[in-house]
Design an enzyme around this catalytic site. Sequence first.
Site, PDB file in Angstrom:
ATOM      1  N   ALA A  75      49.364  31.719  43.820  1.00 59.13           N
ATOM      2  CA  ALA A  75      49.376  32.590  44.998  1.00 59.13           C
ATOM      3  C   ALA A  75      48.665  33.889  44.685  1.00 59.13           C
ATOM      4  O   ALA A  75      48.556  34.309  43.528  1.00 59.13           O
ATOM      5  CB  ALA A  75      50.820  32.867  45.441  1.00 59.13           C
ATOM      6  N   ASP A  76      48.189  34.531  45.749  1.00 58.64           N
ATOM      7  CA  ASP A  76      47.619  35.866  45.613  1.00 58.64           C
ATOM      8  C   ASP A  76      47.931  36.645  46.887  1.00 58.64           C
ATOM      9  O   ASP A  76      47.868  36.093  47.989  1.00 58.64           O
ATOM     10  CB  ASP A  76      46.105  35.819  45.386  1.00 58.64           C
ATOM     11  CG  ASP A  76      45.565  37.169  44.963  1.00 58.64           C
ATOM     12  OD1 ASP A  76      45.671  37.489  43.763  1.00 58.64           O
ATOM     13  OD2 ASP A  76      45.070  37.929  45.820  1.00 58.64           O
ATOM     14  N   THR A  77      48.276  37.923  46.721  1.00 63.72           N
ATOM     15  CA  THR A  77      48.682  38.765  47.846  1.00 63.72           C
ATOM     16  C   THR A  77      47.815  40.007  47.902  1.00 63.72           C
ATOM     17  O   THR A  77      47.491  40.589  46.868  1.00 63.72           O
ATOM     18  CB  THR A  77      50.160  39.186  47.694  1.00 63.72           C
ATOM     19  OG1 THR A  77      50.981  38.011  47.634  1.00 63.72           O
ATOM     20  CG2 THR A  77      50.613  40.052  48.858  1.00 63.72           C
ATOM     21  N   GLY A 112      47.816  34.099  50.033  1.00 60.51           N
ATOM     22  CA  GLY A 112      47.290  32.745  49.957  1.00 60.51           C
ATOM     23  C   GLY A 112      48.118  31.955  48.965  1.00 60.51           C
ATOM     24  O   GLY A 112      48.432  32.454  47.875  1.00 60.51           O
TER      25      GLY A 112
END
Length: 198
Positions: A75-77, A112
Amino acid sequence: MLGFAAPLVLASGSPRRRELLSGAGLRFAVRPADIDETPLPGEAPANYVRRLSIEKTDASMASPLASPVEIVLAADTTVDVNGEILEKPLDADDAFRMLRMLSGRSHLVHTGVTVSVPIAGVRRSSTIVVTTEVTFADLEDAAIDWYLETGEAMDKAGAYGIQGAAGAFVEKINGSVTNVIGLPLAETLRLLRDATSA
Protein backbone atom coordinates in the site's frame (compact mmCIF):
# COMPACT_ATOMS: atom_id res chain seq x y z
CA MET A 1 -10.90 -12.81 10.95
CA LEU A 2 -9.26 -14.15 7.80
CA GLY A 3 -7.11 -17.19 7.31
CA PHE A 4 -5.19 -18.10 4.18
CA ALA A 5 -3.77 -21.32 2.82
CA ALA A 6 -0.65 -19.40 1.74
CA PRO A 7 1.57 -17.13 3.88
CA LEU A 8 0.73 -13.42 3.80
CA VAL A 9 3.52 -10.83 3.34
CA LEU A 10 3.12 -7.11 4.00
CA ALA A 11 5.44 -5.21 1.63
CA SER A 12 5.59 -2.16 3.88
CA GLY A 13 7.58 -0.99 6.87
CA SER A 14 4.73 1.21 8.15
CA PRO A 15 3.99 0.52 11.83
CA ARG A 16 0.46 1.88 11.30
CA ARG A 17 -0.30 -0.72 8.62
CA ARG A 18 1.14 -3.48 10.80
CA GLU A 19 -1.03 -2.40 13.73
CA LEU A 20 -4.19 -2.22 11.62
CA LEU A 21 -3.69 -5.67 10.10
CA SER A 22 -2.70 -7.23 13.44
CA GLY A 23 -5.74 -5.65 15.06
CA ALA A 24 -7.91 -7.34 12.43
CA GLY A 25 -6.50 -10.70 13.49
CA LEU A 26 -4.22 -11.30 10.49
CA ARG A 27 -0.90 -13.07 10.80
CA PHE A 28 1.75 -11.99 8.32
CA ALA A 29 5.44 -11.47 7.67
CA VAL A 30 6.85 -8.01 6.95
CA ARG A 31 9.14 -7.47 3.97
CA PRO A 32 9.39 -3.76 3.11
CA ALA A 33 9.90 -2.93 -0.55
CA ASP A 34 12.57 -0.37 -1.43
CA ILE A 35 11.44 1.62 -4.47
CA ASP A 36 11.85 5.12 -5.88
CA GLU A 37 8.80 7.05 -4.66
CA THR A 38 9.37 10.16 -6.77
CA PRO A 39 6.14 11.27 -8.48
CA LEU A 40 6.17 11.29 -12.27
CA PRO A 41 5.78 14.66 -14.01
CA GLY A 42 2.11 15.67 -13.93
CA GLU A 43 1.10 12.46 -12.13
CA ALA A 44 -2.27 12.71 -10.38
CA PRO A 45 -2.18 11.80 -6.66
CA ALA A 46 -4.59 8.84 -7.00
CA ASN A 47 -2.59 7.45 -9.94
CA TYR A 48 0.61 7.96 -7.93
CA VAL A 49 -0.48 5.78 -5.00
CA ARG A 50 -1.88 3.15 -7.38
CA ARG A 51 1.45 2.94 -9.21
CA LEU A 52 3.52 2.80 -6.03
CA SER A 53 1.41 0.04 -4.48
CA ILE A 54 1.91 -2.05 -7.64
CA GLU A 55 5.66 -1.32 -7.73
CA LYS A 56 6.02 -2.22 -4.04
CA THR A 57 4.28 -5.53 -4.67
CA ASP A 58 6.53 -6.27 -7.64
CA ALA A 59 9.67 -5.34 -5.69
CA SER A 60 8.67 -7.54 -2.76
CA MET A 61 8.03 -10.51 -5.05
CA ALA A 62 11.44 -9.96 -6.71
CA SER A 63 13.20 -10.31 -3.36
CA PRO A 64 15.48 -13.34 -2.89
CA LEU A 65 13.39 -14.06 0.21
CA ALA A 66 10.16 -14.28 -1.78
CA SER A 67 8.23 -17.52 -2.19
CA PRO A 68 6.11 -18.33 -5.24
CA VAL A 69 3.23 -19.42 -3.00
CA GLU A 70 2.92 -16.33 -0.81
CA ILE A 71 0.25 -13.64 -0.88
CA VAL A 72 1.75 -10.14 -1.11
CA LEU A 73 -0.02 -7.01 0.13
CA ALA A 74 1.36 -3.51 -0.52
CA ALA A 75 0.00 0.00 0.00
CA ASP A 76 0.94 3.63 -0.40
CA THR A 77 -0.80 6.71 1.00
CA THR A 78 -0.58 10.36 0.05
CA VAL A 79 -2.29 13.63 0.90
CA ASP A 80 -3.80 15.59 -2.00
CA VAL A 81 -4.37 19.34 -1.84
CA ASN A 82 -5.94 20.52 -5.11
CA GLY A 83 -3.96 17.92 -7.04
CA GLU A 84 -0.65 18.58 -5.26
CA ILE A 85 0.97 15.51 -3.70
CA LEU A 86 2.05 15.98 -0.08
CA GLU A 87 4.37 13.17 0.90
CA LYS A 88 6.49 12.95 4.05
CA PRO A 89 8.03 16.32 4.93
CA LEU A 90 11.73 16.90 4.29
CA ASP A 91 12.24 18.87 7.52
CA ALA A 92 10.36 20.91 10.12
CA ASP A 93 9.97 23.90 7.78
CA ASP A 94 8.46 21.65 5.12
CA ALA A 95 6.10 20.13 7.70
CA PHE A 96 5.03 23.62 8.81
CA ARG A 97 4.37 24.57 5.17
CA MET A 98 2.18 21.50 4.67
CA LEU A 99 0.15 22.03 7.83
CA ARG A 100 -0.36 25.69 6.91
CA MET A 101 -1.70 24.48 3.52
CA LEU A 102 -4.13 22.11 5.26
CA SER A 103 -5.38 24.71 7.76
CA GLY A 104 -9.05 25.63 7.48
CA ARG A 105 -9.78 23.57 4.39
CA SER A 106 -10.61 20.11 3.10
CA HIS A 107 -8.11 17.79 1.46
CA LEU A 108 -8.11 14.26 0.12
CA VAL A 109 -6.19 11.24 1.38
CA HIS A 110 -5.62 8.49 -1.20
CA THR A 111 -4.32 4.99 -0.51
CA GLY A 112 -3.46 2.54 -3.25
CA VAL A 113 -3.65 -1.12 -2.17
CA THR A 114 -2.40 -4.03 -4.26
CA VAL A 115 -2.78 -7.73 -3.50
CA SER A 116 -0.94 -10.39 -5.50
CA VAL A 117 -1.93 -14.05 -5.12
CA PRO A 118 -0.80 -17.28 -6.77
CA ILE A 119 -3.73 -19.13 -8.34
CA ALA A 120 -3.10 -22.43 -10.13
CA GLY A 121 0.52 -21.50 -10.73
CA VAL A 122 -0.32 -18.08 -12.14
CA ARG A 123 0.16 -14.88 -10.15
CA ARG A 124 -2.73 -12.43 -10.28
CA SER A 125 -2.79 -8.91 -8.88
CA SER A 126 -5.69 -6.67 -7.93
CA THR A 127 -5.41 -2.97 -7.09
CA ILE A 128 -7.82 -0.48 -5.54
CA VAL A 129 -7.56 3.20 -4.61
CA VAL A 130 -9.57 4.45 -1.63
CA THR A 131 -10.12 8.18 -1.06
CA THR A 132 -11.19 9.98 2.12
CA GLU A 133 -12.00 13.67 2.50
CA VAL A 134 -10.60 15.32 5.63
CA THR A 135 -11.43 18.85 6.82
CA PHE A 136 -9.05 20.70 9.14
CA ALA A 137 -9.92 23.49 11.53
CA ASP A 138 -8.18 26.85 11.19
CA LEU A 139 -4.74 26.39 12.71
CA GLU A 140 -2.82 29.16 14.41
CA ASP A 141 0.95 29.13 14.02
CA ALA A 142 1.28 28.28 17.71
CA ALA A 143 -0.84 25.15 17.24
CA ILE A 144 1.32 24.03 14.32
CA ASP A 145 4.49 24.65 16.33
CA TRP A 146 3.03 22.65 19.22
CA TYR A 147 2.27 19.74 16.91
CA LEU A 148 5.73 19.80 15.33
CA GLU A 149 7.23 19.55 18.83
CA THR A 150 5.46 16.20 19.31
CA GLY A 151 7.68 14.72 16.57
CA GLU A 152 4.71 13.01 14.92
CA ALA A 153 4.82 14.98 11.68
CA MET A 154 8.11 13.88 10.19
CA ASP A 155 7.35 10.34 9.02
CA LYS A 156 3.80 10.89 7.76
CA ALA A 157 2.33 11.93 4.43
CA GLY A 158 0.96 15.45 4.70
CA ALA A 159 2.92 15.94 7.95
CA TYR A 160 0.20 14.64 10.26
CA GLY A 161 -1.10 11.45 11.84
CA ILE A 162 -4.83 11.46 12.51
CA GLN A 163 -4.45 8.73 15.14
CA GLY A 164 -2.18 10.99 17.21
CA ALA A 165 -2.22 14.57 18.43
CA ALA A 166 -3.28 15.88 15.00
CA GLY A 167 -6.69 14.35 15.62
CA ALA A 168 -7.36 17.63 17.44
CA PHE A 169 -7.08 19.47 14.10
CA VAL A 170 -9.76 17.44 12.32
CA GLU A 171 -13.26 18.90 12.06
CA LYS A 172 -14.80 16.35 9.71
CA ILE A 173 -14.03 13.11 7.89
CA ASN A 174 -15.95 11.79 4.90
CA GLY A 175 -14.95 8.19 4.26
CA SER A 176 -12.64 5.61 5.80
CA VAL A 177 -10.76 6.72 8.93
CA THR A 178 -8.28 3.85 8.67
CA ASN A 179 -7.50 5.01 5.14
CA VAL A 180 -6.18 8.27 6.63
CA ILE A 181 -4.08 6.26 9.07
CA GLY A 182 -2.49 4.42 6.14
CA LEU A 183 -4.62 1.43 5.16
CA PRO A 184 -8.37 1.32 4.40
CA LEU A 185 -9.00 -1.75 6.51
CA ALA A 186 -12.49 -2.83 5.43
CA GLU A 187 -11.65 -2.39 1.75
CA THR A 188 -8.30 -4.18 2.13
CA LEU A 189 -9.88 -7.17 3.86
CA ARG A 190 -12.50 -7.34 1.11
CA LEU A 191 -9.76 -7.20 -1.53
CA LEU A 192 -7.88 -10.04 0.19
CA ARG A 193 -11.06 -12.11 0.48
CA ASP A 194 -11.98 -11.59 -3.16
CA ALA A 195 -8.44 -12.22 -4.44
CA THR A 196 -7.96 -15.44 -2.50
CA SER A 197 -11.39 -16.87 -3.30
CA ALA A 198 -11.19 -16.24 -7.06
